[in-house]
Scaffold this motif. Structure first.
Motif, PDB file in Angstrom:
ATOM      1  N   LYS A   1       0.810  -1.218   0.000  1.00 35.19           N
ATOM      2  CA  LYS A   1       0.000   0.000   0.000  1.00 35.19           C
ATOM      3  C   LYS A   1       0.845   1.271   0.000  1.00 35.19           C
ATOM      4  CE  LYS A   1      -4.008  -2.043   2.346  1.00 35.19           C
ATOM      5  NZ  LYS A   1      -4.904  -1.970   3.539  1.00 35.19           N
ATOM      6  N   THR A   2       1.958   1.258   0.744  1.00 31.84           N
ATOM      7  CA  THR A   2       2.755   2.481   0.886  1.00 31.84           C
ATOM      8  C   THR A   2       4.225   2.172   0.679  1.00 31.84           C
ATOM      9  OG1 THR A   2       1.178   3.350   2.500  1.00 31.84           O
ATOM     10  CG2 THR A   2       3.322   4.432   2.383  1.00 31.84           C
ATOM     11  N   LEU A   3       4.828   2.848  -0.304  1.00 32.53           N
ATOM     12  CA  LEU A   3       6.242   2.675  -0.619  1.00 32.53           C
ATOM     13  C   LEU A   3       7.016   3.908  -0.184  1.00 32.53           C
ATOM     14  CD1 LEU A   3       8.710   1.405  -2.141  1.00 32.53           C
ATOM     15  CD2 LEU A   3       7.863   2.566  -4.191  1.00 32.53           C
ATOM     16  N   TRP A   4       8.126   3.686   0.540  1.00 33.47           N
ATOM     17  CA  TRP A   4       9.093   4.745   0.832  1.00 33.47           C
ATOM     18  C   TRP A   4      10.299   4.539  -0.082  1.00 33.47           C
ATOM     19  CZ3 TRP A   4       9.818   6.071   6.731  1.00 33.47           C
ATOM     20  CH2 TRP A   4       8.612   6.584   7.249  1.00 33.47           C
ATOM     21  N   ASP A   5      10.682   5.612  -0.782  1.00 33.56           N
ATOM     22  CA  ASP A   5      11.836   5.610  -1.664  1.00 33.56           C
ATOM     23  C   ASP A   5      12.878   6.549  -1.055  1.00 33.56           C
ATOM     24  OD1 ASP A   5      13.679   5.742  -3.721  1.00 33.56           O
ATOM     25  OD2 ASP A   5      12.358   6.814  -5.117  1.00 33.56           O
ATOM     26  N   ILE A   6      13.927   5.976  -0.479  1.00 31.09           N
ATOM     27  CA  ILE A   6      14.901   6.770   0.273  1.00 31.09           C
ATOM     28  C   ILE A   6      16.140   7.006  -0.585  1.00 31.09           C
ATOM     29  CG2 ILE A   6      16.267   6.912   2.383  1.00 31.09           C
ATOM     30  CD1 ILE A   6      14.268   4.982   3.668  1.00 31.09           C
TER      31      ILE A   6
ATOM     32  N   ALA B   1       6.564  -1.175   2.278  1.00 30.41           N
ATOM     33  CA  ALA B   1       7.624  -1.454   1.310  1.00 30.41           C
ATOM     34  C   ALA B   1       8.607  -0.292   1.356  1.00 30.41           C
ATOM     35  CB  ALA B   1       7.066  -1.621  -0.096  1.00 30.41           C
ATOM     36  N   VAL B   2       9.903  -0.603   1.397  1.00 30.57           N
ATOM     37  CA  VAL B   2      10.946   0.429   1.470  1.00 30.57           C
ATOM     38  C   VAL B   2      12.036   0.101   0.464  1.00 30.57           C
ATOM     39  CG1 VAL B   2      12.753   1.467   2.895  1.00 30.57           C
ATOM     40  CG2 VAL B   2      10.521   0.943   3.908  1.00 30.57           C
ATOM     41  N   PHE B   3      12.415   1.103  -0.328  1.00 32.98           N
ATOM     42  CA  PHE B   3      13.570   0.977  -1.210  1.00 32.98           C
ATOM     43  C   PHE B   3      14.647   1.937  -0.722  1.00 32.98           C
ATOM     44  CE2 PHE B   3      16.113   2.544  -4.784  1.00 32.98           C
ATOM     45  CZ  PHE B   3      16.641   1.348  -5.244  1.00 32.98           C
ATOM     46  N   ILE B   4      15.852   1.416  -0.508  1.00 31.98           N
ATOM     47  CA  ILE B   4      16.975   2.242  -0.073  1.00 31.98           C
ATOM     48  C   ILE B   4      17.920   2.420  -1.256  1.00 31.98           C
ATOM     49  CG2 ILE B   4      18.895   2.496   1.538  1.00 31.98           C
ATOM     50  CD1 ILE B   4      17.407   0.733   3.500  1.00 31.98           C
ATOM     51  N   GLY B   5      17.921   3.624  -1.804  1.00 32.52           N
ATOM     52  CA  GLY B   5      18.809   3.922  -2.917  1.00 32.52           C
ATOM     53  C   GLY B   5      20.015   4.741  -2.510  1.00 32.52           C
ATOM     54  N   GLY B   6      19.945   5.320  -1.322  1.00 29.84           N
ATOM     55  CA  GLY B   6      21.057   6.112  -0.793  1.00 29.84           C
ATOM     56  C   GLY B   6      20.991   6.154   0.710  1.00 29.84           C
ATOM     57  N   HIS B   7      22.148   6.168   1.344  1.00 27.28           N
ATOM     58  CA  HIS B   7      22.150   6.104   2.817  1.00 27.28           C
ATOM     59  C   HIS B   7      23.141   7.060   3.464  1.00 27.28           C
ATOM     60  CE1 HIS B   7      25.819   3.647   2.428  1.00 27.28           C
ATOM     61  NE2 HIS B   7      25.176   3.021   1.440  1.00 27.28           N
ATOM     62  N   GLY B   8      23.968   7.749   2.669  1.00 28.10           N
ATOM     63  CA  GLY B   8      24.882   8.747   3.220  1.00 28.10           C
ATOM     64  C   GLY B   8      25.850   8.212   4.240  1.00 28.10           C
ATOM     65  N   GLY B   9      26.240   6.937   4.098  1.00 28.11           N
ATOM     66  CA  GLY B   9      27.189   6.365   5.044  1.00 28.11           C
ATOM     67  C   GLY B   9      26.589   6.000   6.385  1.00 28.11           C
ATOM     68  N   LYS B  10      25.263   6.024   6.490  1.00 30.51           N
ATOM     69  CA  LYS B  10      24.593   5.728   7.766  1.00 30.51           C
ATOM     70  C   LYS B  10      23.604   4.572   7.589  1.00 30.51           C
ATOM     71  CE  LYS B  10      24.892  10.557   9.281  1.00 30.51           C
ATOM     72  NZ  LYS B  10      24.128  11.757   9.691  1.00 30.51           N
TER      73      LYS B  10
ATOM     74  N   VAL C   1      18.642   1.580   8.818  1.00 31.18           N
ATOM     75  CA  VAL C   1      17.867   0.347   8.977  1.00 31.18           C
ATOM     76  C   VAL C   1      17.221   0.296  10.357  1.00 31.18           C
ATOM     77  CG1 VAL C   1      18.032  -2.172   9.130  1.00 31.18           C
ATOM     78  CG2 VAL C   1      19.189  -0.948   7.265  1.00 31.18           C
ATOM     79  N   GLN C   2      17.979   0.697  11.375  1.00 31.86           N
ATOM     80  CA  GLN C   2      17.431   0.699  12.733  1.00 31.86           C
ATOM     81  C   GLN C   2      16.276   1.685  12.862  1.00 31.86           C
ATOM     82  OE1 GLN C   2      21.014   1.522  14.944  1.00 31.86           O
ATOM     83  NE2 GLN C   2      21.593  -0.644  15.089  1.00 31.86           N
ATOM     84  N   ARG C   3      16.420   2.831  12.210  1.00 33.91           N
ATOM     85  CA  ARG C   3      15.347   3.834  12.276  1.00 33.91           C
ATOM     86  C   ARG C   3      14.120   3.358  11.518  1.00 33.91           C
ATOM     87  NH1 ARG C   3      14.606  10.013  10.821  1.00 33.91           N
ATOM     88  NH2 ARG C   3      13.431  10.523  12.693  1.00 33.91           N
TER      89      ARG C   3
ATOM     90  N   PHE D   1      17.480  -3.146  -0.982  1.00 30.82           N
ATOM     91  CA  PHE D   1      18.659  -2.280  -0.991  1.00 30.82           C
ATOM     92  C   PHE D   1      19.537  -2.630  -2.187  1.00 30.82           C
ATOM     93  CE2 PHE D   1      23.197  -1.897   0.572  1.00 30.82           C
ATOM     94  CZ  PHE D   1      23.292  -0.525   0.370  1.00 30.82           C
ATOM     95  N   ASN D   2      19.968  -1.598  -2.920  1.00 36.27           N
ATOM     96  CA  ASN D   2      20.908  -1.775  -4.020  1.00 36.27           C
ATOM     97  C   ASN D   2      22.317  -1.464  -3.532  1.00 36.27           C
ATOM     98  OD1 ASN D   2      18.783  -2.385  -5.649  1.00 36.27           O
ATOM     99  ND2 ASN D   2      18.885  -0.552  -6.920  1.00 36.27           N
ATOM    100  N   SER D   3      23.146  -2.475  -3.483  1.00 38.98           N
ATOM    101  CA  SER D   3      24.509  -2.312  -2.979  1.00 38.98           C
ATOM    102  C   SER D   3      25.501  -2.237  -4.141  1.00 38.98           C
ATOM    103  CB  SER D   3      24.873  -3.490  -2.069  1.00 38.98           C
ATOM    104  OG  SER D   3      26.235  -3.439  -1.727  1.00 38.98           O
ATOM    105  N   VAL D   4      26.396  -1.238  -4.093  1.00 36.67           N
ATOM    106  CA  VAL D   4      27.403  -1.084  -5.150  1.00 36.67           C
ATOM    107  C   VAL D   4      28.787  -1.519  -4.679  1.00 36.67           C
ATOM    108  CG1 VAL D   4      26.131   0.774  -6.286  1.00 36.67           C
ATOM    109  CG2 VAL D   4      27.792   1.337  -4.497  1.00 36.67           C
TER     110      VAL D   4
END
Length: 394
Positions: A253-258, A323-332, A337-339, A352-355
């Motif tokens: 129902k709800t997607l977060w795109d970070i 649903a959550v997509f993590i595209g950037g995390h700024g080194g945190k 993930v904890q938040r 999560f897309n890991s490079v």
């Protein structure tokens, strides 16, 4: 004693043609209710000494008055069960005995005036409701869309929104004051014509598609407006589609795109899964313009976004994600993930897309630390770009 409502649908005509059963109901009733316009139309037909309760906001005050009466005859516009007042009564008084005597609703009347077969028409209501109801129908490209309006979401505002997101492949049939012999008017405009006009209330709209609009299944990254000098700062199309597939979005129902950057994930998700509520987060201020430009270019309205560091945001005002997509995390990444674990709904999917092997290991450790587990892991290499690992946690 069970409360009884008799809900009678009427048109805007000053001369009502009522079924004999309805005439008899009115003759025997003593307590009536309806909008001010309904009272003007029906005043000469009410029995002497009849009581009347105006339906005005706030409705809670109206319902308190209803509780003082065992039987009430209510006048409503058109079909009271078509986005109408009878459905409200069913919700507020679930144990009441409700009888409905419908008339044609406004969209039926407009279709009749247009001599338009409407059995395949998709109907949406903007009356006190969000734009998303119309946006979903436009994205899906239905050939015939009936729209109930209100004073703030009027035909000219509808046309302006359609133009802003590129849905100029429809014409608008607009019915004003339908059923009122002295004021009724039906007209047909293209969106660019209608957005410059004003229309009398009440009104409704039927959108008729006259040509198809290009729909992507996987938007090429070259089509997006990018960060200046950073064309590679985008989730590539094959990676994007696989990431969305791993999010199980048909059931969400709800997607977060970070870390939305150009908005590619949010926009692709909006176009493929219009039912979703999408909230996107990005700390780069220049991404605000990118989201606006790209969402309008591809016809993806109604994406909510915030320009701020995700870790500094107060998240309590946002709809919780499943649903959550993590595209950037700024080194945190660990902290993020904890938040997220504090706000995600039960059963939420996180992709999560890991490079790098380092970020891949950190994500796995972070997921385990909150008591979750990795469900899928895929590796993709595209052309000369660095390989990407796509991980799904549940």
């Amino acid at each position: 004693m069970c409360k009884k409502f008799k809900v009678i649908g009427i048109s805007d005509s000053r001369v009502q043609y009522l079924h004999p059963d309805v005439v008899e109901i009115i003759r025997q009733s003593r307590q009536f209710s309806g909008g001010k316009r309904h009272r003007e139309i029906m005043s000469d037909s009410l029995p002497d000494g009849a009581g009347w309760i105006d339906i005005t906001v706030p409705l809670d005050d109206v319902f308190e008055q209803y509780k003082k009466h065992d039987e009430i005859t209510v006048f409503a516009s058109g079909d009271p069960l078509f986005y109408g007042f009878a459905t409200t009564l069913q919700r507020v008084f679930p144990d009441a005995d409700i009888e409905v005597y419908p008339s044609f609703n406004s969209l039926q009347m407009l279709a009749h005036r247009m001599n338009l077969p409407y059995q395949d028409m998709i109907c949406v209501s903007l009356t006190g409701r969000p734009w998303k109801n119309l946006d979903d129908a436009l994205i899906k490209g239905y050939p015939l869309i009936g729209v109930l309006t209100d004073k703030s979401k009027s035909p000219d505002e509808i046309a302006e929104r359609m133009m802003a997101y590129g849905y100029d492949n429809y014409e608008l049939a607009i019915g004003e004051c339908l059923g009122n012999e002295e004021a009724e008017e039906v007209s047909v405009y293209l969106p660019e014509e209608a957005c410059a006009l004003s229309f009398r209330n009440p009104n409704c709209v039927i959108l008729r598609r006259f040509e198809d609009r290009k729909r992507y299944f996987g938007i090429p990254e070259s089509e997006f407006v990018h960060l200046s000098g950073r064309r590679n700062m985008i989730t590539k199309m094959p990676v994007r589609l696989l990431s969305l597939a791993m999010l199980d979005l048909p059931q969400r129902k709800t997607l977060w795109d970070i870390g939305f950057c150009t908005g590619s994930i949010s926009i692709e998700a909006r176009l493929q899964f219009p039912h979703l509520d999408i909230i996107a987060f990005e700390k780069r201020n220049e991404s605000r313009k990118l989201m606006e430009l790209n969402s309008r270019k591809f016809g993806a309205p109604d994406i909510e976004y915030a320009i701020s560091d995700f870790m500094d945001l107060d998240l309590t005002g946002y709809q919780r994600p499943d649903a959550v997509f993590i595209g950037g995390h700024g080194g945190k990444l660990t902290e993020m993930v904890q938040r997220l674990n504090e706000v995600m709904l039960p059963g939420c999917v996180m992709v999560f897309n890991s490079v790098s092997s380092e970020s891949c290991a950190i994500f796995k450790e972070s997921v385990l630390s909150i008591g979750k587990k990795i469900m899928e892991e895929h590796h993709i290499a595209l052309d000369a770009h660095n390989p990407i690992t796509i991980l799904k946690a549940l």
